[in-house]
Write a protein that holds these residues in place. Structure first.
Motif, short mmCIF file in Angstrom:
data_model
loop_
_atom_site.label_atom_id
_atom_site.label_comp_id
_atom_site.label_asym_id
_atom_site.label_seq_id
_atom_site.Cartn_x
_atom_site.Cartn_y
_atom_site.Cartn_z
N LEU A 37 11.19 1.96 11.73
CA LEU A 37 11.76 1.65 13.04
C LEU A 37 11.25 0.36 13.69
CD1 LEU A 37 13.75 2.86 15.11
CD2 LEU A 37 11.83 4.04 16.17
N THR A 38 9.93 0.27 13.85
CA THR A 38 9.39 -0.88 14.57
C THR A 38 8.71 -1.87 13.62
OG1 THR A 38 7.27 0.18 15.03
CG2 THR A 38 9.04 0.53 16.63
N GLY A 39 8.99 -1.74 12.33
CA GLY A 39 8.44 -2.68 11.35
C GLY A 39 9.25 -3.95 11.30
N ASP A 40 8.92 -4.80 10.32
CA ASP A 40 9.67 -6.05 10.15
C ASP A 40 9.51 -6.53 8.72
OD1 ASP A 40 7.13 -7.12 10.01
OD2 ASP A 40 7.17 -7.95 12.03
N SER A 41 9.84 -7.79 8.48
CA SER A 41 9.83 -8.29 7.10
C SER A 41 8.42 -8.49 6.55
CB SER A 41 10.58 -9.64 7.04
OG SER A 41 9.88 -10.61 7.80
N HIS A 42 7.43 -8.45 7.41
CA HIS A 42 6.06 -8.77 6.97
C HIS A 42 5.38 -7.55 6.33
CE1 HIS A 42 2.92 -11.71 6.70
NE2 HIS A 42 2.04 -10.95 7.33
N ALA A 43 5.94 -7.13 5.21
CA ALA A 43 5.39 -5.96 4.51
C ALA A 43 4.02 -6.25 3.93
CB ALA A 43 6.35 -5.53 3.40
N ALA A 44 3.84 -7.46 3.44
CA ALA A 44 2.58 -7.81 2.77
C ALA A 44 2.06 -9.12 3.33
CB ALA A 44 2.80 -7.93 1.27
N GLY A 45 0.82 -9.42 3.00
CA GLY A 45 0.21 -10.68 3.44
C GLY A 45 -0.85 -10.45 4.49
N GLY A 46 -1.60 -11.48 4.72
CA GLY A 46 -2.74 -11.38 5.64
C GLY A 46 -2.31 -11.46 7.09
N PRO A 47 -3.29 -11.39 7.97
CA PRO A 47 -3.03 -11.48 9.41
C PRO A 47 -2.44 -12.85 9.78
CG PRO A 47 -5.27 -10.73 8.98
CD PRO A 47 -4.72 -11.20 7.67
N CYS A 48 -1.58 -12.86 10.77
CA CYS A 48 -1.06 -14.10 11.34
C CYS A 48 -0.87 -13.86 12.83
CB CYS A 48 0.26 -14.51 10.67
SG CYS A 48 1.59 -13.32 10.89
#
Lengths: 380, 380
Positions: B63-74
Motif C-alpha cells: 500500500l504505502t511502498g514504492d519502487s525503492h525495494a532495494a538499495g541503501g538509505p537516501c
C-alpha cells in the motif's frame, strides 16, 4: 417492594423512559482526582425487594447501554430492554425471585451524571472538565445507590464487556457485599489491540472540528462524523472475521447510501455507516470518550500489588463467560483471568460460548447465554 | 544491461531517489471506466537484463511502498529499500542472476501517475476526478512498462499484501508471460473485516475538513489528521493481538506525546500516533484512498465466471505464503486460495510463516521469509 431511600435521596422519574428514576448520591471523588459536587444516577428496578433486602441482582451495562436492561419498547428504546430475554419472570435473572437493579454508569449520558451534565459551580456542561472516571468509580457510585436503596447485599452482579469489568470489580472492591459475580466477555485488563482500536475512535472524535475540545453543547454543532467513525471502529471489535464473512461476505450494499460511492460499496461498509449514524442520534460523544477510556484504564490489579493480590480479596463465587470468537476480550484471556482467580483462592468458574457472533454474542446469542449462566445463577 | 525503451518512452531520473526513472506508457483506460491521457510509471531496476530478456523479476509493492525495494538509505528512504534484505547479490531475489524491476503503482504518489498528478486537460491535480483503479489496472500498466523495456517474460513476480494481489493477478491476466508467481500474505479477495477497517480509514480522511473533497493540493491545508487516523487503523490490521501483547502490553508510553493526555497514555497509543504522523509526511491522502480501494475491490474472479475459472488460466507455478498471525489476509484464507488454484489445475504451493508479527511479517521477519521463498525461487 420496600424501599428506604435514605435522607439524602431525591427520586424523580427521568424523562423518556417510563420507570427510570433519578437518585442523587451527593458529592463524589473519582479515584484519579477531581471532585463532582453532586452525582445523580439514573436507574430502573424490576421485581420486589425482600424483607432481608438481600435478594438483589445488579445488572451492569456495556459502553453504549443504559439502565433499560429489561422491559418493552418505549420512545427511547424502540427495541425494548437491551437484555430483556435475560431478565423477567422465569428468565435467567428471575424477577419473580430477585429485585433487579440496573443503573446508568457514572460518566454516561442517559440520566446519570457525565460530561454532558451541568457543573453546578459554573452553570455550564462539564465537557472535558469532567474528571476521568474508572470502572472502580462506577462501582463505588453504584454501591452508594444500593446503600441508599437499603440493599444489604448482592445475590448476583452480572454484565458484559465493561459491564463485565464492573462485575469483576464489584467482587474485588466489595468482597463482603457480593455472593455471585458473572463477568461476561471481560478480563482483568484490556489488551493493547483493544486499547489501540479504542484510541482510533477517540482520535476520530477529537479530530472532528465539531468536537471543539468537548465544548460543543448548545453550539449547534457536534462531532457527529467523528462519533460515527468511533462507533464503526467499535463495531469491528464487537464482531468476528468468520462471523462477518457469514453475515456480509463481499456482497454489495443493499441499504441506501449514507456516503458517496467510491468504486462500489460493500454491505459491510453500509452496515458500519448505519451503525455509526445510529449511535450519533442517541449518544453523547464526550461520554463515549470517557467510558471507552475507563475500559482501557481498567486493570483489576490497580491499587494492589498484583492481579493475584486483587483477586485474592474475592469472596463471591465467580463465573467468567468467554466467547470463542471475541477479539475485544479474547476467550483465552477471559479463561486466563478465571484461572488466576482460582489460583488466588477464589471459587472461580469458566464457561465458554461457542459462536461466530464475536464480542456481541452477549447481546444476541440468547440461548447460548442462558445455557452458560442460568445453572450458575439458579444453583444455590 | 541492454534496454530498448521503445519509441514512445521518455526516461528521466525522478527526484529524491537516485536510480529512480520515470517512463511514460502513454494513454491508459482503467477497467472500471475513465481515461488517463498520459500515464507515467516511476521504477527502479537492479542487475542486468540477459540477451533473451527473460531473466526478469518484478517486485510488486504494498500500500504505502514504492519502487525503492532495494538499495541503501537516501533522502526519501532513511532506512533504505523496503525489501533490501530480500534483493541483492546472493539474496533470495539474486541481482547477480536476475534483472529486477520494481515500479511505483498506478494511483501511487511516488513518481507514478496518481490523484496528485496534474491532469493535462485541466492543468490541475486530478484529486478525486482520478478514475478508480484496480489491481488489474496496476498489473496492466506494469506490463506496458516491461514491454517498453524489452522484457520478453517474467521469471518471477513477487510481492506482499496488495503486492501479493498483483503477483496473483499477473499470473491470471498474463498467463504466458509469467514463470513463477509468489503472492505473500494475500488472497483472491479481501474479507469483510479488512474492508471494514479500510472503510474506517477512508471515512477518517474524508471527514477531515482539510480533505476538501480531495482538492487540497496547493491550499496550504491537507487532511493530516484523517490520514494519520487511517494509518492507525491500517497499522492495527498489520499486527497481531499476541504480537502486540509482547511488544506493547499495557505499558505506559515512553515516547513524547503527540496528543493530549487523557487519563494516562499507553505505549500502543503512542506507537500508533507516531506511525500515523510518520505517514502524513510521506504519503498523499488521495493515493491512500485509491490504493486502499483497489485492495478492497480486488477479487481474482472479477470478469470471470468464478474464482476457479480465473485460477484455471494460470500457467505459472505459484507459491502462496501465509502468515500464521495475519488478520488482514488470514493464513487460512491464503491457504484456501492456494487450494483453489490447485483444484483449478495450477501448480500451486503453500508455505506458512509461523510468527507473532502479523501481516507485517513480510516486511520484517527476514529469516523466515527467506526460508519460505528461497527454495521456490532457486528451484529451476
Amino acid at each position: 417492594m420496600t424501599l428506604d431511600p435514605g435522607a439524602g435521596a431525591s427520586q424523580a422519574p427521568a424523562q423518556g423512559t417510563p420507570g427510570r428514576l433519578n437518585h442523587s448520591i451527593g458529592a463524589f471523588e473519582p479515584e484519579l482526582g477531581g471532585v463532582l459536587n453532586d452525582v445523580t444516577l439514573a436507574y430502573e428496578t424490576w421485581g420486589e425487594l425482600n424483607a432481608d433486602a438481600d435478594n438483589v441482582v445488579l445488572i451492569t451495562h456495556a459502553l453504549t447501554g443504559d439502565s433499560h436492561a429489561a422491559g418493552g419498547p418505549c420512545a427511547e428504546h424502540r427495541r425494548g430492554g437491551w437484555w430483556d430475554p435475560m431478565v423477567g419472570p422465569g428468565r435467567p435473572v428471575d424477577t419473580g425471585k430477585y429485585f433487579v437493579v440496573c443503573s446508568n454508569v457514572l460518566g454516561g449520558c442517559s440520566g446519570s451524571t457525565g460530561p454532558s451534565s451541568v457543573d453546578s459551580e459554573t452553570g455550564e456542561p462539564y465537557g472535558m472538565r469532567f474528571p476521568v472516571v474508572t470502572i472502580r468509580d462506577m462501582v463505588r457510585a453504584q454501591k452508594r445507590l444500593l446503600d441508599d436503596l437499603g440493599v444489604s447485599g448482592l445475590a448476583l452482579v452480572i454484565g458484559g464487556s465493561i459491564g463485565g469489568q464492573q462485575a469483576l470489580e464489584w467482587a474485588v472492591e466489595f468482597p463482603d457485599f457480593v455472593e455471585k459475580a458473572v463477568p461476561v466477555a471481560a478480563t482483568g485488563a484490556l489488551g493493547p489491540q483493544g486499547v489501540g482500536m479504542s484510541e482510533i475512535g477517540r482520535r476520530a472524535i477529537m479530530a472532528d472540528p465539531g468536537w471543539q475540545n468537548g465544548d460543543y453543547y448548545d453550539t449547534g454543532k457536534t462531532p457527529e462524523e467523528g462519533l460515527a467513525i468511533a462507533r464503526m471502529a467499535g463495531m469491528m471489535t464487537y464482531q468476528s472475521a468468520p462471523g462477518q464473512w457469514e453475515r456480509f461476505g463481499r456482497r454489495p450494499a443493499g441499504r441506501p447510501a449514507l456516503h458517496k460511492e467510491f468504486g462500489g460499496r460493500f454491505e459491510i461498509e453500509s452496515y458500519l455507516h448505519y451503525q455509526g449514524n445510529d449511535l450519533v442520534g442517541r449518544f453523547d460523544a464526550n461520554s463515549y470518550l470517557y467510558l471507552g477510556r475507563a475500559m482501557d484504564l481498567y486493570d483489576v490489579a490497580n491499587g494492589y500489588g498484583s492481579t493475584e493480590e486483587a483477586l485474592s480479596r474475592v469472596c463471591a463465587e465467580l463465573l467468567f463467560v468467554g466467547i470463542t470468537s471475541d477479539w475485544l476480550f479474547p476467550a483465552s484471556e477471559v479463561k486466563d483471568t478465571a484461572d488466576k482467580a482460582s489460583r488466588a483462592g477464589a471459587r472461580s468458574n469458566y464457561v465458554e460460548i461457542d459462536t461466530l457472533s464475536g464480542h456481541d454474542a452477549f447481546l444476541k446469542d440468547w440461548t447460548e447465554l442462558e445455557q452458560a449462566v442460568k445453572p450458575f445463577i439458579t444453583n444455590t
